[in-house]
Design a protein around this motif. Structure first.
Motif, mmCIF file in Angstrom:
data_model
loop_
_atom_site.group_PDB
_atom_site.id
_atom_site.type_symbol
_atom_site.label_atom_id
_atom_site.label_comp_id
_atom_site.label_asym_id
_atom_site.label_seq_id
_atom_site.Cartn_x
_atom_site.Cartn_y
_atom_site.Cartn_z
ATOM 1 N N PHE A 134 -64.917 -61.401 -8.479
ATOM 2 C CA PHE A 134 -63.652 -62.105 -8.235
ATOM 3 C C PHE A 134 -62.711 -61.193 -7.454
ATOM 4 N N PRO A 135 -61.962 -61.725 -6.480
ATOM 5 C CA PRO A 135 -61.065 -60.875 -5.678
ATOM 6 C C PRO A 135 -59.840 -60.419 -6.469
ATOM 7 N N TRP A 136 -59.737 -59.131 -6.677
ATOM 8 C CA TRP A 136 -58.576 -58.574 -7.371
ATOM 9 C C TRP A 136 -57.611 -57.966 -6.358
ATOM 10 N N ILE A 137 -56.337 -57.943 -6.721
ATOM 11 C CA ILE A 137 -55.303 -57.401 -5.851
ATOM 12 C C ILE A 137 -55.303 -55.873 -5.939
ATOM 13 N N SER A 138 -55.114 -55.223 -4.800
ATOM 14 C CA SER A 138 -55.009 -53.764 -4.751
ATOM 15 C C SER A 138 -53.579 -53.374 -4.418
ATOM 16 N N VAL A 139 -53.068 -52.378 -5.131
ATOM 17 C CA VAL A 139 -51.724 -51.851 -4.891
ATOM 18 C C VAL A 139 -51.824 -50.347 -4.731
ATOM 19 N N CYS A 140 -51.480 -49.867 -3.529
ATOM 20 C CA CYS A 140 -51.524 -48.429 -3.225
ATOM 21 C C CYS A 140 -52.887 -47.827 -3.532
ATOM 22 N N GLY A 141 -53.934 -48.552 -3.171
ATOM 23 C CA GLY A 141 -55.287 -48.052 -3.360
ATOM 24 C C GLY A 141 -55.853 -48.249 -4.756
ATOM 25 N N ARG A 142 -55.077 -48.811 -5.660
ATOM 26 C CA ARG A 142 -55.546 -49.030 -7.025
ATOM 27 C C ARG A 142 -55.803 -50.516 -7.231
ATOM 28 N N GLU A 143 -57.008 -50.842 -7.630
ATOM 29 C CA GLU A 143 -57.370 -52.235 -7.851
ATOM 30 C C GLU A 143 -56.884 -52.700 -9.223
ATOM 31 N N LEU A 144 -56.139 -53.800 -9.240
ATOM 32 C CA LEU A 144 -55.649 -54.359 -10.506
ATOM 33 C C LEU A 144 -56.712 -55.282 -11.087
ATOM 34 N N ALA A 145 -57.814 -54.687 -11.506
ATOM 35 C CA ALA A 145 -58.937 -55.461 -12.033
ATOM 36 C C ALA A 145 -58.517 -56.221 -13.287
ATOM 37 N N GLY A 146 -58.852 -57.498 -13.328
ATOM 38 C CA GLY A 146 -58.537 -58.335 -14.478
ATOM 39 C C GLY A 146 -57.168 -58.977 -14.419
ATOM 40 N N TRP A 147 -56.365 -58.642 -13.409
ATOM 41 C CA TRP A 147 -55.019 -59.207 -13.303
ATOM 42 C C TRP A 147 -55.006 -60.363 -12.306
ATOM 43 N N TYR A 148 -54.525 -61.512 -12.762
ATOM 44 C CA TYR A 148 -54.330 -62.671 -11.896
ATOM 45 C C TYR A 148 -52.864 -62.671 -11.469
ATOM 46 N N VAL A 149 -52.630 -62.757 -10.164
ATOM 47 C CA VAL A 149 -51.282 -62.624 -9.615
ATOM 48 C C VAL A 149 -50.816 -63.983 -9.099
ATOM 49 N N LEU A 150 -49.666 -64.435 -9.608
ATOM 50 C CA LEU A 150 -49.110 -65.733 -9.238
ATOM 51 C C LEU A 150 -47.745 -65.522 -8.601
ATOM 52 N N ASP A 151 -47.580 -66.026 -7.376
ATOM 53 C CA ASP A 151 -46.322 -65.896 -6.642
ATOM 54 C C ASP A 151 -45.604 -67.240 -6.587
ATOM 55 N N LEU A 152 -44.312 -67.243 -6.922
ATOM 56 C CA LEU A 152 -43.467 -68.433 -6.804
ATOM 57 C C LEU A 152 -42.449 -68.209 -5.707
ATOM 58 N N ASP A 153 -42.292 -69.189 -4.842
ATOM 59 C CA ASP A 153 -41.321 -69.071 -3.769
ATOM 60 C C ASP A 153 -41.005 -70.453 -3.217
ATOM 61 N N ALA A 154 -39.820 -70.595 -2.671
ATOM 62 C CA ALA A 154 -39.417 -71.834 -2.024
ATOM 63 C C ALA A 154 -39.570 -71.684 -0.514
ATOM 64 N N THR A 155 -39.706 -72.790 0.172
ATOM 65 C CA THR A 155 -39.840 -72.772 1.618
ATOM 66 C C THR A 155 -39.024 -73.917 2.208
ATOM 67 N N ILE A 156 -38.761 -73.833 3.495
ATOM 68 C CA ILE A 156 -37.992 -74.855 4.189
ATOM 69 C C ILE A 156 -38.917 -75.640 5.109
ATOM 70 N N VAL A 157 -38.915 -76.970 4.982
ATOM 71 C CA VAL A 157 -39.667 -77.846 5.880
ATOM 72 C C VAL A 157 -38.641 -78.651 6.665
ATOM 73 N N THR A 158 -38.466 -78.324 7.920
ATOM 74 C CA THR A 158 -37.438 -78.975 8.727
ATOM 75 C C THR A 158 -37.915 -80.330 9.244
ATOM 76 N N CYS A 159 -36.994 -81.228 9.458
ATOM 77 C CA CYS A 159 -37.288 -82.519 10.065
ATOM 78 C C CYS A 159 -36.037 -82.989 10.796
ATOM 79 N N SER A 160 -36.210 -83.849 11.765
ATOM 80 C CA SER A 160 -35.096 -84.276 12.600
ATOM 81 C C SER A 160 -34.635 -85.701 12.321
ATOM 82 N N SER A 161 -35.315 -86.409 11.424
ATOM 83 C CA SER A 161 -34.951 -87.788 11.137
ATOM 84 C C SER A 161 -34.481 -87.927 9.687
#
Length: 334
Positions: A134-161
């Motif tokens: 399973f693909p694990w996240i690496s931080v500064c060369g250290r693999e965070l084995a066993g850690w699932y990383v979830l990112d929350l963020d908002a985004t803007i979807v522009t429209c003209s109508s």
């Protein structure tokens, strides 16, 4: 019997003959079929038995492929299907696509959500069985084995109508302001909350809703480790306390969020001695630098503010890390 499926003559060759643009969408369609997503969606959506009835699960998969090809509306999705006749041997009309989308009410959406979670469990099992695991996240060369990383963020979807829910956004644009959750390990979107353009960036209820929907999608093992990352929109007692309460006897949750600096923080930062500041590193382990106005490279610096800033009333065990850069770079502390 000879197969008559769209992919019965599909082949992949590493040469310069019969080249196809956007070939990745072929794999997307293939994966949806092989993992059972197309069939599962068909069972989750309302079906009919009349002559000429089109499979709505297949319609949704075709729509997703068309979006990947650049379609921005159902009419363009229909046109792209005619352009890719080998991938879509039986193009679905825009009116059929609209009816398929209109059929997704509350109960149907809940069934689709359960289907997505079930198929994701199958896919994650396949990922874990790969030679690389399973693909694990690496931080500064250290693999965070066993850690699932979830990112929350908002985004803007522009429209003209004047589309439903479109409004002025906090960035001065016009459109929608959805809030989503992404799994950093696999780069997949786990949940998305459609919101009006004037929705608050730091709405606590919206973050809780998206986080709950994302957790329902993650096939985490019984003894799991989860890292949740949110930007400054998470700066509130209610949301941080909610994140703190997600840890259970079977699930270890850690979180990293932004922090809105106020006068008390500024006073605490002023008390830090110069020797505690050190160079900041990017996730890949490289020094975080920015080019100054004269072309010179200026490095970010970090220091720990925990113990200097009074954190009474905030979640127990919380740490504060501050970052600064030379004012010549036109940046402020964060």
């Amino acid at each position: 019997m000879k197969s008559t499926r769209w992919d019965h003559r599909l082949g992949v060759r590493a040469d310069d003959r019969n080249l196809v643009g956007h070939a990745g969408v072929v794999l997307l369609r293939r994966i949806a079929d092989k993992t059972g997503l197309t069939t599962a969606l068909a069972r989750a959506l309302p079906q009919g038995t009349g002559p000429g009835w089109r499979d709505r699960g297949e319609a949704l998969v075709m729509l997703a492929c068309a979006i990947m090809l650049g379609a921005t509306n159902v009419l363009e999705a229909e046109q792209l299907q005619h352009h890719w006749r080998r991938l879509f041997p039986r193009p679905i009309s825009d009116s059929t696509l609209r009816r398929a989308l209109e059929a997704i009410d509350g109960p149907v959406a809940a069934r689709v959500e359960r289907v997505r979670a079930a198929i994701r469990r199958v896919v994650w099992t396949m990922l874990a069985l790969r030679p690389g695991g399973f693909p694990w996240i690496s931080v500064c060369g250290r693999e965070l084995a066993g850690w699932y990383v979830l990112d929350l963020d908002a985004t803007i979807v522009t429209c003209s109508s004047r589309k439903e829910g479109a409004a002025g956004t906090f960035k001065g644009s016009y459109g929608h302001h959805p809030l989503g959750a992404w799994v950093a390990n696999t780069r997949e979107c786990a949940a998305m909350l459609l919101r009006c353009g004037n929705a608050a960036a730091n709405d606590v209820a919206d973050h809780k809703s998206v986080l709950a929907a994302a957790l329902r999608q993650l096939p985490l093992p019984i003894w799991s480790k989860l890292l949740i990352r949110i930007d400054g929109a998470a700066f509130s007692h209610a949301l941080l306390e909610h994140l703190q309460a997600l840890t259970t006897s079977r699930r270890r949750v850690r979180w990293v969020t932004g922090w809105a600096i106020n006068t008390a923080d500024e006073r605490a930062i002023a008390l830090l001695p110069e020797q505690v500041w050190t160079c900041a590193l990017r996730q890949d382990g490289q020094v975080h630098e920015i080019k100054g106005p004269d072309g010179e490279w200026l490095s970010y610096q970090v220091a720990e503010l925990t113990g200097v800033r009074d954190l009474t009333g905030w979640p127990e065990g919380m740490r504060l890390i501050v970052r600064r850069v030379n004012p010549r770079a036109g940046m402020r502390r964060s």
